[in-house]
Design an enzyme around this catalytic site. Structure first.
Site, PDB file in Angstrom:
ATOM      1  N   GLY A  12       0.789  -1.313  -0.003  1.00 36.28           N
ATOM      2  CA  GLY A  12       0.084  -0.096  -0.004  1.00 36.28           C
ATOM      3  C   GLY A  12       0.589   1.213   0.048  1.00 36.28           C
ATOM      4  O   GLY A  12       0.352   2.352   0.714  1.00 36.28           O
ATOM      5  N   ASN A  14       1.431   3.122  -2.752  1.00 39.32           N
ATOM      6  CA  ASN A  14       0.760   4.017  -3.549  1.00 39.32           C
ATOM      7  C   ASN A  14      -0.651   4.445  -2.698  1.00 39.32           C
ATOM      8  O   ASN A  14      -0.735   5.800  -2.956  1.00 39.32           O
ATOM      9  CB  ASN A  14       0.252   3.240  -4.725  1.00 39.32           C
ATOM     10  CG  ASN A  14       1.151   3.539  -5.748  1.00 39.32           C
ATOM     11  OD1 ASN A  14       1.560   4.487  -6.321  1.00 39.32           O
ATOM     12  ND2 ASN A  14       2.021   2.219  -5.918  1.00 39.32           N
ATOM     13  N   ASN A 108      -6.089   2.881 -12.523  1.00 42.67           N
ATOM     14  CA  ASN A 108      -4.928   1.706 -12.286  1.00 42.67           C
ATOM     15  C   ASN A 108      -3.646   2.429 -12.327  1.00 42.67           C
ATOM     16  O   ASN A 108      -3.415   3.322 -13.230  1.00 42.67           O
ATOM     17  CB  ASN A 108      -5.074   0.644 -13.290  1.00 42.67           C
ATOM     18  CG  ASN A 108      -3.987  -0.558 -12.904  1.00 42.67           C
ATOM     19  OD1 ASN A 108      -3.885  -0.636 -11.532  1.00 42.67           O
ATOM     20  ND2 ASN A 108      -3.246  -1.020 -13.791  1.00 42.67           N
ATOM     21  N   HIS A 110       0.011   1.434 -13.263  1.00 45.93           N
ATOM     22  CA  HIS A 110       0.756   0.092 -13.722  1.00 45.93           C
ATOM     23  C   HIS A 110       2.532   0.663 -13.778  1.00 45.93           C
ATOM     24  O   HIS A 110       2.806   1.822 -14.127  1.00 45.93           O
ATOM     25  CB  HIS A 110       0.352   0.099 -15.348  1.00 45.93           C
ATOM     26  CG  HIS A 110       1.192  -1.187 -15.708  1.00 45.93           C
ATOM     27  ND1 HIS A 110       1.180  -2.418 -15.347  1.00 45.93           N
ATOM     28  CD2 HIS A 110       2.149  -1.380 -16.745  1.00 45.93           C
ATOM     29  CE1 HIS A 110       1.961  -3.100 -15.843  1.00 45.93           C
ATOM     30  NE2 HIS A 110       2.566  -2.678 -16.845  1.00 45.93           N
TER      31      HIS A 110
END
Ligand code: GAR
Length: 208
Positions: A12, A14, A108, A110
Protein backbone atom coordinates in the site's frame (compact mmCIF):
# COMPACT_ATOMS: atom_id res chain seq x y z
CA UNK A 1 -16.27 16.11 -3.36
CA UNK A 2 -15.02 13.16 -5.39
CA UNK A 3 -15.93 10.01 -3.44
CA UNK A 4 -13.08 7.55 -3.85
CA UNK A 5 -12.63 3.87 -3.03
CA UNK A 6 -9.19 2.27 -3.25
CA UNK A 7 -8.56 -1.39 -4.08
CA UNK A 8 -5.28 -2.83 -2.81
CA UNK A 9 -3.53 -6.17 -2.35
CA UNK A 10 -0.22 -5.55 -0.62
CA UNK A 11 1.99 -3.01 1.06
CA UNK A 12 0.00 0.00 0.00
CA UNK A 13 2.74 2.54 -0.65
CA UNK A 14 0.65 4.01 -3.45
CA UNK A 15 -2.31 4.18 -1.07
CA UNK A 16 -0.04 6.00 1.41
CA UNK A 17 1.00 8.49 -1.28
CA UNK A 18 -2.69 9.16 -2.00
CA UNK A 19 -3.54 9.57 1.71
CA UNK A 20 -0.58 11.94 2.21
CA UNK A 21 -1.58 13.95 -0.86
CA UNK A 22 -5.13 14.37 0.48
CA UNK A 23 -3.80 15.36 3.91
CA UNK A 24 -1.36 17.93 2.52
CA UNK A 25 -3.75 19.40 -0.05
CA UNK A 26 -1.91 18.08 -3.12
CA UNK A 27 -5.20 16.34 -3.86
CA UNK A 28 -8.22 18.58 -3.28
CA UNK A 29 -11.97 18.05 -3.45
CA UNK A 30 -11.59 14.36 -2.59
CA UNK A 31 -12.87 12.05 0.13
CA UNK A 32 -11.26 8.62 0.63
CA UNK A 33 -14.28 6.56 1.64
CA UNK A 34 -13.06 2.98 1.74
CA UNK A 35 -10.04 0.75 1.16
CA UNK A 36 -10.77 -2.82 0.07
CA UNK A 37 -8.20 -5.61 -0.04
CA UNK A 38 -8.46 -9.15 -1.35
CA UNK A 39 -5.71 -10.09 1.10
CA UNK A 40 -6.47 -9.84 4.81
CA UNK A 41 -2.78 -9.47 5.67
CA UNK A 42 -2.20 -6.53 3.34
CA UNK A 43 -0.39 -3.76 5.22
CA UNK A 44 -2.44 -1.35 3.11
CA UNK A 45 -5.44 -2.16 5.36
CA UNK A 46 -3.44 -1.05 8.40
CA UNK A 47 -2.51 2.19 6.63
CA UNK A 48 -6.22 2.84 6.00
CA UNK A 49 -7.15 2.15 9.64
CA UNK A 50 -4.39 4.44 10.90
CA UNK A 51 -5.93 7.22 8.83
CA UNK A 52 -9.52 6.55 9.90
CA UNK A 53 -10.54 5.24 6.49
CA UNK A 54 -12.81 2.21 6.44
CA UNK A 55 -10.74 -0.90 5.75
CA UNK A 56 -12.47 -3.98 4.37
CA UNK A 57 -11.18 -7.38 3.27
CA UNK A 58 -13.06 -9.33 0.61
CA UNK A 59 -11.07 -12.41 -0.30
CA UNK A 60 -11.88 -14.88 -3.09
CA UNK A 61 -10.73 -17.58 -0.63
CA UNK A 62 -13.81 -16.94 1.50
CA UNK A 63 -16.22 -17.79 -1.33
CA UNK A 64 -17.03 -21.13 -2.94
CA UNK A 65 -17.19 -19.64 -6.41
CA UNK A 66 -15.53 -16.73 -8.12
CA UNK A 67 -18.92 -15.34 -9.14
CA UNK A 68 -19.89 -15.04 -5.46
CA UNK A 69 -16.69 -13.12 -4.72
CA UNK A 70 -17.34 -10.83 -7.68
CA UNK A 71 -20.86 -10.13 -6.47
CA UNK A 72 -19.69 -9.39 -2.92
CA UNK A 73 -17.02 -7.00 -4.22
CA UNK A 74 -19.49 -5.12 -6.43
CA UNK A 75 -22.08 -4.93 -3.64
CA UNK A 76 -19.51 -3.59 -1.20
CA UNK A 77 -18.30 -0.93 -3.65
CA UNK A 78 -21.90 0.07 -4.41
CA UNK A 79 -22.51 0.71 -0.71
CA UNK A 80 -20.13 3.68 -0.80
CA UNK A 81 -21.70 5.54 -3.74
CA UNK A 82 -18.27 6.05 -5.32
CA UNK A 83 -17.35 8.45 -8.11
CA UNK A 84 -13.94 6.85 -8.64
CA UNK A 85 -12.35 3.46 -7.92
CA UNK A 86 -8.56 3.55 -7.69
CA UNK A 87 -6.55 0.37 -8.21
CA UNK A 88 -3.41 0.95 -6.16
CA UNK A 89 -1.44 -2.29 -6.40
CA UNK A 90 -4.61 -4.34 -6.80
CA UNK A 91 -3.65 -7.81 -8.06
CA UNK A 92 -7.21 -9.09 -8.58
CA UNK A 93 -8.61 -9.42 -12.09
CA UNK A 94 -11.76 -7.30 -11.89
CA UNK A 95 -15.06 -8.83 -13.01
CA UNK A 96 -16.32 -7.48 -16.33
CA UNK A 97 -19.63 -6.59 -14.69
CA UNK A 98 -17.80 -4.23 -12.35
CA UNK A 99 -15.93 -2.56 -15.21
CA UNK A 100 -19.18 -2.13 -17.15
CA UNK A 101 -20.91 -0.71 -14.08
CA UNK A 102 -18.24 1.95 -13.54
CA UNK A 103 -17.31 3.11 -17.06
CA UNK A 104 -14.35 5.55 -17.00
CA UNK A 105 -14.61 5.57 -13.22
CA UNK A 106 -11.84 3.07 -12.49
CA UNK A 107 -8.15 3.98 -12.74
CA UNK A 108 -5.04 1.85 -12.31
CA UNK A 109 -1.34 2.45 -11.76
CA UNK A 110 0.94 0.24 -13.83
CA UNK A 111 4.69 0.14 -13.10
CA UNK A 112 5.92 0.59 -16.70
CA UNK A 113 5.39 2.86 -19.69
CA UNK A 114 2.32 1.36 -21.40
CA UNK A 115 2.23 -0.07 -24.10
CA UNK A 116 5.62 -1.53 -23.08
CA UNK A 117 5.87 -4.25 -20.43
CA UNK A 118 2.14 -4.58 -19.80
CA UNK A 119 -0.73 -7.01 -20.34
CA UNK A 120 -1.41 -10.45 -18.92
CA UNK A 121 1.30 -11.65 -16.57
CA UNK A 122 2.89 -8.21 -16.14
CA UNK A 123 2.34 -7.15 -12.57
CA UNK A 124 4.42 -6.13 -9.55
CA UNK A 125 8.08 -7.13 -9.44
CA UNK A 126 7.67 -9.29 -12.57
CA UNK A 127 7.40 -6.12 -14.68
CA UNK A 128 10.79 -4.89 -13.49
CA UNK A 129 12.36 -8.33 -14.02
CA UNK A 130 11.19 -8.19 -17.64
CA UNK A 131 12.51 -4.65 -18.12
CA UNK A 132 15.94 -5.76 -16.87
CA UNK A 133 15.89 -8.99 -18.93
CA UNK A 134 15.25 -6.93 -22.07
CA UNK A 135 17.96 -4.44 -21.22
CA UNK A 136 15.62 -1.44 -21.54
CA UNK A 137 17.29 1.84 -20.61
CA UNK A 138 14.08 3.65 -19.74
CA UNK A 139 10.96 2.55 -17.89
CA UNK A 140 8.44 4.38 -15.71
CA UNK A 141 4.82 4.29 -14.63
CA UNK A 142 1.40 4.87 -16.18
CA UNK A 143 -1.96 5.85 -14.74
CA UNK A 144 -4.79 4.78 -17.01
CA UNK A 145 -8.52 4.22 -17.06
CA UNK A 146 -9.54 0.58 -16.78
CA UNK A 147 -11.51 -1.00 -19.60
CA UNK A 148 -12.29 -4.66 -20.33
CA UNK A 149 -8.74 -5.38 -21.55
CA UNK A 150 -5.56 -5.76 -19.50
CA UNK A 151 -3.79 -2.38 -19.32
CA UNK A 152 -5.55 -1.22 -22.50
CA UNK A 153 -7.66 1.71 -21.25
CA UNK A 154 -7.02 5.40 -22.05
CA UNK A 155 -3.73 6.70 -20.61
CA UNK A 156 -4.08 9.61 -18.18
CA UNK A 157 -0.51 10.27 -17.15
CA UNK A 158 2.98 8.77 -17.53
CA UNK A 159 6.43 9.45 -16.12
CA UNK A 160 9.73 8.00 -17.33
CA UNK A 161 12.43 6.63 -15.03
CA UNK A 162 16.00 5.68 -15.96
CA UNK A 163 17.19 2.09 -15.63
CA UNK A 164 20.72 1.79 -14.16
CA UNK A 165 23.19 -0.91 -15.17
CA UNK A 166 23.45 -2.58 -11.79
CA UNK A 167 19.74 -2.43 -10.93
CA UNK A 168 18.04 -5.43 -9.36
CA UNK A 169 14.25 -5.76 -9.87
CA UNK A 170 13.77 -4.58 -6.28
CA UNK A 171 15.99 -1.50 -6.68
CA UNK A 172 14.31 -0.58 -9.96
CA UNK A 173 10.84 -1.09 -8.46
CA UNK A 174 11.68 1.28 -5.62
CA UNK A 175 13.01 3.95 -8.02
CA UNK A 176 9.92 3.68 -10.23
CA UNK A 177 7.70 4.08 -7.17
CA UNK A 178 9.61 7.04 -5.74
CA UNK A 179 10.18 8.94 -8.96
CA UNK A 180 6.97 8.12 -10.79
CA UNK A 181 4.14 6.16 -9.14
CA UNK A 182 3.82 8.13 -5.91
CA UNK A 183 3.73 11.36 -7.93
CA UNK A 184 1.52 10.64 -10.92
CA UNK A 185 -1.23 8.72 -9.12
CA UNK A 186 -2.02 11.62 -6.73
CA UNK A 187 -1.75 14.08 -9.63
CA UNK A 188 -4.19 12.08 -11.74
CA UNK A 189 -6.72 11.82 -8.89
CA UNK A 190 -6.48 15.56 -8.28
CA UNK A 191 -7.10 16.31 -11.97
CA UNK A 192 -10.14 14.02 -12.02
CA UNK A 193 -11.46 15.50 -8.75
CA UNK A 194 -11.27 18.96 -10.24
CA UNK A 195 -12.97 18.12 -13.52
CA UNK A 196 -9.85 18.46 -15.69
CA UNK A 197 -9.93 15.01 -17.30
CA UNK A 198 -12.10 14.04 -20.26
CA UNK A 199 -11.97 11.28 -22.85
CA UNK A 200 -12.28 12.22 -26.52
CA UNK A 201 -12.13 9.50 -29.19
CA UNK A 202 -10.70 7.04 -26.67
CA UNK A 203 -7.89 9.39 -25.61
CA UNK A 204 -7.54 11.45 -22.46
CA UNK A 205 -7.54 15.24 -22.72
CA UNK A 206 -6.36 17.27 -19.74
CA UNK A 207 -7.67 20.79 -19.26
CA UNK A 208 -4.77 23.16 -18.66
C1 GAR B 1 3.05 -1.00 -7.52
O1 GAR B 1 4.35 -0.98 -8.07
C2 GAR B 1 2.01 -0.96 -8.63
O2 GAR B 1 2.39 -0.19 -9.72
C3 GAR B 1 1.94 -2.42 -8.99
O3 GAR B 1 2.01 -3.10 -7.77
C4 GAR B 1 2.79 -2.33 -6.83
C5 GAR B 1 1.99 -2.19 -5.56
O4 GAR B 1 2.73 -1.56 -4.54
N1 GAR B 1 0.71 -2.71 -9.72
C6 GAR B 1 0.65 -3.58 -10.72
O5 GAR B 1 1.58 -4.25 -11.09
C7 GAR B 1 -0.71 -3.70 -11.37
N2 GAR B 1 -0.62 -4.37 -12.63
P1 GAR B 1 2.03 -0.87 -3.29
O6 GAR B 1 1.08 -1.91 -2.66
O7 GAR B 1 3.18 -0.56 -2.37
O8 GAR B 1 1.31 0.35 -3.74
Amino acid sequence: MLKVGVLVSGGGTNLQAIIDAVNTGVITNTELRVVISNNKNAYALERARQNNIEAVCISPKDFEERSMFNEALINKLDEYDLDLIVLAGCMVVLPETLIKKYPNKIINIHPALIPAFCGTGYYGLRVHEKVLERGAKLTGATVHFVDEGTDTGPIIMQKAVEVMEDDTPEILQRRVMEEAEWKIMPMAINLIANGAVSIVDGKVKIKK
